[in-house]
Design an enzyme around this catalytic site. Structure first.
Site, short mmCIF file in Angstrom:
data_model
loop_
_atom_site.label_atom_id
_atom_site.label_comp_id
_atom_site.label_asym_id
_atom_site.label_seq_id
_atom_site.Cartn_x
_atom_site.Cartn_y
_atom_site.Cartn_z
N GLY A 100 0.76 -1.24 0.00
CA GLY A 100 0.00 0.00 0.00
C GLY A 100 0.79 1.28 0.00
O GLY A 100 0.21 2.35 -0.20
N PRO B 259 4.64 -5.27 -0.72
CA PRO B 259 4.55 -4.11 -1.61
C PRO B 259 4.44 -4.48 -3.08
O PRO B 259 5.06 -5.44 -3.54
CB PRO B 259 5.89 -3.41 -1.36
CG PRO B 259 6.83 -4.51 -0.98
CD PRO B 259 5.99 -5.50 -0.21
N GLY B 260 3.65 -3.73 -3.80
CA GLY B 260 3.57 -3.86 -5.25
C GLY B 260 4.08 -2.58 -5.88
O GLY B 260 5.22 -2.47 -6.33
N TYR C 199 -8.99 6.11 -11.87
CA TYR C 199 -8.78 6.74 -10.55
C TYR C 199 -8.51 8.24 -10.65
O TYR C 199 -8.15 8.86 -9.64
CB TYR C 199 -7.60 6.10 -9.82
CG TYR C 199 -7.48 4.60 -10.00
CD1 TYR C 199 -8.46 3.75 -9.49
CD2 TYR C 199 -6.42 4.04 -10.70
CE1 TYR C 199 -8.37 2.37 -9.69
CE2 TYR C 199 -6.32 2.66 -10.89
CZ TYR C 199 -7.31 1.84 -10.39
OH TYR C 199 -7.21 0.49 -10.57
N CYS D 220 -11.34 5.43 -28.88
CA CYS D 220 -12.57 6.06 -29.33
C CYS D 220 -13.46 6.46 -28.17
O CYS D 220 -14.61 6.00 -28.08
CB CYS D 220 -13.31 5.13 -30.26
SG CYS D 220 -12.34 4.78 -31.72
N GLU D 221 -12.95 7.22 -27.25
CA GLU D 221 -13.83 7.84 -26.27
C GLU D 221 -13.16 9.04 -25.64
O GLU D 221 -11.94 9.12 -25.52
CB GLU D 221 -14.31 6.83 -25.21
CG GLU D 221 -13.25 6.09 -24.45
CD GLU D 221 -13.90 5.07 -23.51
OE1 GLU D 221 -14.25 3.99 -24.01
OE2 GLU D 221 -14.08 5.37 -22.32
#
Ligand code: LLP
Length: 424
Positions: A245, A284-285, A325, A353-354
């Site tokens: 985290g 941890p990542g 996010y 395409c957005e």
């Protein structure tokens, strides 16, 4: 007199502006990397990854005897990253059968793998037992029922941890907050007590400890201790996993706590609330991998209407984080990084395409034009991991750079790859 151009701390360690005035990552000139490997591309500074892994190990070693650092591999699941972090002596957290397969392929000792997942299938649990995975982290009563049955059928004893949802909320985006009581993850405190009592009577599951993960991209450390208090009140176990985290700097404006202070906070919580003679696991990542990597794009168009739109050759297929996010990123040009922070304000738009496909909003860019190589730092975590083929865009390669040498560790997808699974 030479001018030292300071890159923000969002860039990989060792990055610099070279003699040609270009961005250099892992000793490689980013303009040349774009020419050689094409764009978009994930460029990883191998030494950065190793340095951060060692920072975790060293910080723990200095404070606590019995520990393990688990690479939360969801952050960057590719063979080369698994292999490098296995070489650095880390253990590994996998969140699915697929990540388990990749971790084994990357050379992790199965005994050092921890299988997570809030909705594990029976097939994944069998796969974990077949592989000889060291620990399964139980996430709910269905896990207990299933794993107990499977282990009993095989006549084996499987070591397990219980994931506890401590009812503590870390300060982060709602979508990546996990410690609150109303969460899809883990056992609530009352259910955890029931599960612990049940596992104490289990002949095939050996409960060794408790796990928590309060949230991701935490820029303050204040949630860990109250969450650890909740775990400490649940009994006395040999192993405590306080999760991952720790947040990272996506831009110069963000100042996350250091790896050392994160480790310090958790070791202190363990020592004061539980005891010194327990095994501490940290998971941890992002803080291992995010800042190791930059993404290179090529500018295809510059359009001016109410705003200036700098259209690049990637977008939400290689970085979903701004869309999911609202994450912010820096952007600069590979051949003139010293001009970062100057120029007209523009939006860096992807090619999908957005309208939501905007990678960086309202960033100053120095005279953007087609052909420019645009760089966004801090894309090592959850970039490659969440990449997709929306609009038939092949996923980018991953290039490892070290001491001026670059090697492809994941090749770019081809149009054939896009149809590789089609059988009709
Ligand atoms: N352990 C568990 C059980 C987790 O669920 C996670 C992340 C970690 C460790 C590692 O957390 P880290 O150190 O990376 O914060 N896709 C989102 C992040 C989702 C995180 C999911 N769990 C993003 O791009 O921000």
């Amino acid at each position: 007199m030479s001018v030292v151009h300071q890159l923000s701390h969002a860039f990989p360690l060792g990055s610099r502006v070279n003699a040609a005035g270009h961005l250099e990552v892992g000793g490689c000139d980013a303009v040349e990397l774009a020419r050689e490997f094409g764009t978009p591309a994930f460029i990883v500074a191998e030494d950065d990854l190793r340095t951060r892994a060692r920072a975790y190990v060293d910080a723990l070693k200095a404070r606590h005897d019995d520990f393990d650092v688990l690479f939360a591999s969801k952050a960057f699941p590719c063979t080369a990253v698994y292999r490098l972090l296995a070489e650095e002596g880390l253990s590994c957290d996998v969140a699915s059968g697929g990540e388990l397969a990749l971790a084994l392929r990357g050379g992790f000792d199965p005994a050092r793998i921890y299988l997570h997942g809030n909705a594990k299938s029976a097939a994944e649990l069998r796969q974990a037992l077949d592989a000889g995975v060291g620990h399964v982290v139980l996430d709910g009563f269905a896990d207990v029922d299933r794993l107990e049955r499977i282990a009993a059928e095989r006549g084996v004893v499987q070591r397990v941890l219980i994931r506890v949802t401590p009812g503590v909320r870390g300060e982060t985006h709602d979508k990546i907050s996990t410690g609150q009581a109303d969460s899809k993850f883990g056992f609530g405190v009352d259910d955890a007590r029931v599960a612990i009592a049940r596992l104490n009577d289990s002949a095939s599951l050996d409960l060794v400890g408790l796990h928590m993960h309060v949230g991701s991209q935490l820029l303050a450390l204040d949630a860990y201790r109250p969450a650890a208090e909740v775990l400490a009140a649940l009994g006395d176990f040999p192993v405590y996993n306080f999760g991952g985290g720790l947040g990272v700097a996506y831009t110069a404006a963000q100042e996350p706590p250091s790896i050392e202070s994160y480790v310090e906070e958790n070791v202190r919580a363990l020592h004061e609330l539980v005891g010194r003679d327990r095994k501490l696991l940290l998971e941890p990542g992002r803080s291992l991998v995010a800042n190791s990597t930059v993404t290179l794009y090529t500018v295809e168009t510059v359009k001016r209407n109410v705003s200036t739109w700098v259209g690049v050759d990637g977008g939400m297929s290689d970085n979903l984080r701004p869309m999911l996010y609202g994450s912010v990123y820096e952007a600069l040009f590979a051949d003139r990084p010293a001009a970062a922070g100057t120029g007209e304000r523009a939006h860096v738009a992807g090619k999908h395409c957005e309208s939501g496909d905007v990678i960086v909003r309202d960033v100053p860019l120095d005279d953007p034009k087609p052909g420019d190589v645009l760089v966004t730092p801090a894309t090592g975590a959850y970039g490659h991991a969440m990449a997709n083929n929306y609009n038939g865009i092949p996923r980018p390669p991953v290039i490892f750079c070290k001491d001026g040498d670059a090697r492809v560790v994941v090749r770019r997808e081809t149009y054939d790859d896009l149809a590789a699974r089609d059988v009709g």
